[in-house]
Motif scaffolding. Sequence first.
Motif, PDB file in Angstrom:
ATOM      1  N   TRP A   1     -30.740   4.767 -26.034  1.00 14.63           N
ATOM      2  CA  TRP A   1     -32.126   4.829 -26.496  1.00 14.63           C
ATOM      3  C   TRP A   1     -33.136   4.801 -25.349  1.00 14.63           C
ATOM      4  CZ3 TRP A   1     -35.798   1.071 -25.659  1.00 14.63           C
ATOM      5  CH2 TRP A   1     -35.322  -0.147 -25.158  1.00 14.63           C
TER       6      TRP A   1
ATOM      7  N   GLY B   1     -30.656  14.981 -24.858  1.00 16.57           N
ATOM      8  CA  GLY B   1     -30.288  13.576 -24.923  1.00 16.57           C
ATOM      9  C   GLY B   1     -29.514  13.131 -26.130  1.00 16.57           C
ATOM     10  N   ARG B   2     -28.748  14.011 -26.705  1.00 15.92           N
ATOM     11  CA  ARG B   2     -27.980  13.627 -27.899  1.00 15.92           C
ATOM     12  C   ARG B   2     -27.034  12.465 -27.646  1.00 15.92           C
ATOM     13  NH1 ARG B   2     -26.550  19.711 -29.525  1.00 15.92           N
ATOM     14  NH2 ARG B   2     -28.581  20.265 -30.358  1.00 15.92           N
TER      15      ARG B   2
ATOM     16  N   THR C   1     -32.679   5.689 -22.066  1.00 18.31           N
ATOM     17  CA  THR C   1     -32.602   6.931 -21.300  1.00 18.31           C
ATOM     18  C   THR C   1     -33.301   8.054 -22.056  1.00 18.31           C
ATOM     19  OG1 THR C   1     -30.513   6.232 -20.324  1.00 18.31           O
ATOM     20  CG2 THR C   1     -31.024   8.576 -20.210  1.00 18.31           C
ATOM     21  N   ARG C   2     -33.072   8.121 -23.362  1.00 17.96           N
ATOM     22  CA  ARG C   2     -33.715   9.149 -24.185  1.00 17.96           C
ATOM     23  C   ARG C   2     -35.234   8.954 -24.202  1.00 17.96           C
ATOM     24  NH1 ARG C   2     -30.268   9.045 -27.872  1.00 17.96           N
ATOM     25  NH2 ARG C   2     -31.172   7.375 -29.070  1.00 17.96           N
ATOM     26  N   LYS C   3     -35.688   7.719 -24.320  1.00 16.78           N
ATOM     27  CA  LYS C   3     -37.132   7.414 -24.361  1.00 16.78           C
ATOM     28  C   LYS C   3     -37.801   7.812 -23.043  1.00 16.78           C
ATOM     29  CE  LYS C   3     -40.121   3.509 -25.509  1.00 16.78           C
ATOM     30  NZ  LYS C   3     -40.457   3.502 -26.908  1.00 16.78           N
TER      31      LYS C   3
ATOM     32  N   GLY D   1     -36.526   9.856 -20.746  1.00 18.45           N
ATOM     33  CA  GLY D   1     -36.330  11.293 -20.562  1.00 18.45           C
ATOM     34  C   GLY D   1     -37.363  12.095 -21.319  1.00 18.45           C
ATOM     35  N   ARG D   2     -37.656  11.695 -22.540  1.00 16.03           N
ATOM     36  CA  ARG D   2     -38.685  12.387 -23.321  1.00 16.03           C
ATOM     37  C   ARG D   2     -40.063  12.229 -22.687  1.00 16.03           C
ATOM     38  NH1 ARG D   2     -36.866  11.356 -29.636  1.00 16.03           N
ATOM     39  NH2 ARG D   2     -35.137  12.846 -29.584  1.00 16.03           N
TER      40      ARG D   2
ATOM     41  N   ASP E   1     -27.375  10.271 -25.026  1.00 16.15           N
ATOM     42  CA  ASP E   1     -28.005   9.249 -24.190  1.00 16.15           C
ATOM     43  C   ASP E   1     -28.285   7.986 -24.997  1.00 16.15           C
ATOM     44  OD1 ASP E   1     -28.036  11.016 -22.088  1.00 16.15           O
ATOM     45  OD2 ASP E   1     -30.127  11.610 -22.369  1.00 16.15           O
TER      46      ASP E   1
ATOM     47  N   TYR F   1     -36.709  18.391 -28.346  1.00 11.96           N
ATOM     48  CA  TYR F   1     -36.124  17.069 -28.563  1.00 11.96           C
ATOM     49  C   TYR F   1     -34.731  17.114 -29.181  1.00 11.96           C
ATOM     50  CZ  TYR F   1     -40.332  14.349 -27.435  1.00 11.96           C
ATOM     51  OH  TYR F   1     -41.377  13.750 -26.808  1.00 11.96           O
TER      52      TYR F   1
ATOM     53  N   TYR G   1     -34.350  17.069 -19.074  1.00 11.98           N
ATOM     54  CA  TYR G   1     -35.633  16.827 -19.729  1.00 11.98           C
ATOM     55  C   TYR G   1     -36.774  17.498 -18.954  1.00 11.98           C
ATOM     56  CZ  TYR G   1     -33.360  13.154 -22.513  1.00 11.98           C
ATOM     57  OH  TYR G   1     -32.553  12.453 -23.362  1.00 11.98           O
TER      58      TYR G   1
END
Length: 178
Positions: free
Chosen positions: A59, A54-55, A61-63, A65-66, A57, A50, A88
């Motif tokens: 919120w 996505g540093r 896209t990060r959500k 992607g995770r 990205d 983690y 990811y």
Amino acid sequence: MSINDIANQLKAASVWLRRIGHCRGFGIQSPSDYWLVRYVINEHWPYYQYERLGRNDDWLTRKQGRLCFRIANWRQPAVIESSAFRDYLQAGCRKAVWGESSELMVLSLEGDWRSRLSYIYNKVSADSVLVVTGLSKARDVWREIVNDERAVLTFDLYYCGIVLFDKKRDKKNYIVNF
């Protein structure tokens, strides 16, 4: 913090509150489906990748992607078919290669998504997993996917959806507070 960020946070809070009765697998009777919701879809522990992913990205896209990372980590497919969330997905399954796949596919509702969805439906198997992104603006498309006889288990996460195709299972659509 910009006005856009504040508006996005208010929208996310509103969606979360409307779906509060569907938190963390509440109401899911199937042990395997409950496990999927608890330990893949809504896993809150930080995974080993983690911090580096996505540093930059936003919120959402990060959500998403995770989520793709956790799905790839869970399924460990040999081949992944996706044009989105590549970092990811690769972090979740290092052995996977990119190409035409019936194991793990990510479909973004952009461009000619309808013909791509038809192509995906023609090659799926019982072990296939499809992640559909961009659903918050296309709820009618999600209803169409859920109603298709090839989609057996569907997980409505509001922003995206997960479709499983195992014909041995009963058809079911779960609403999950993601």
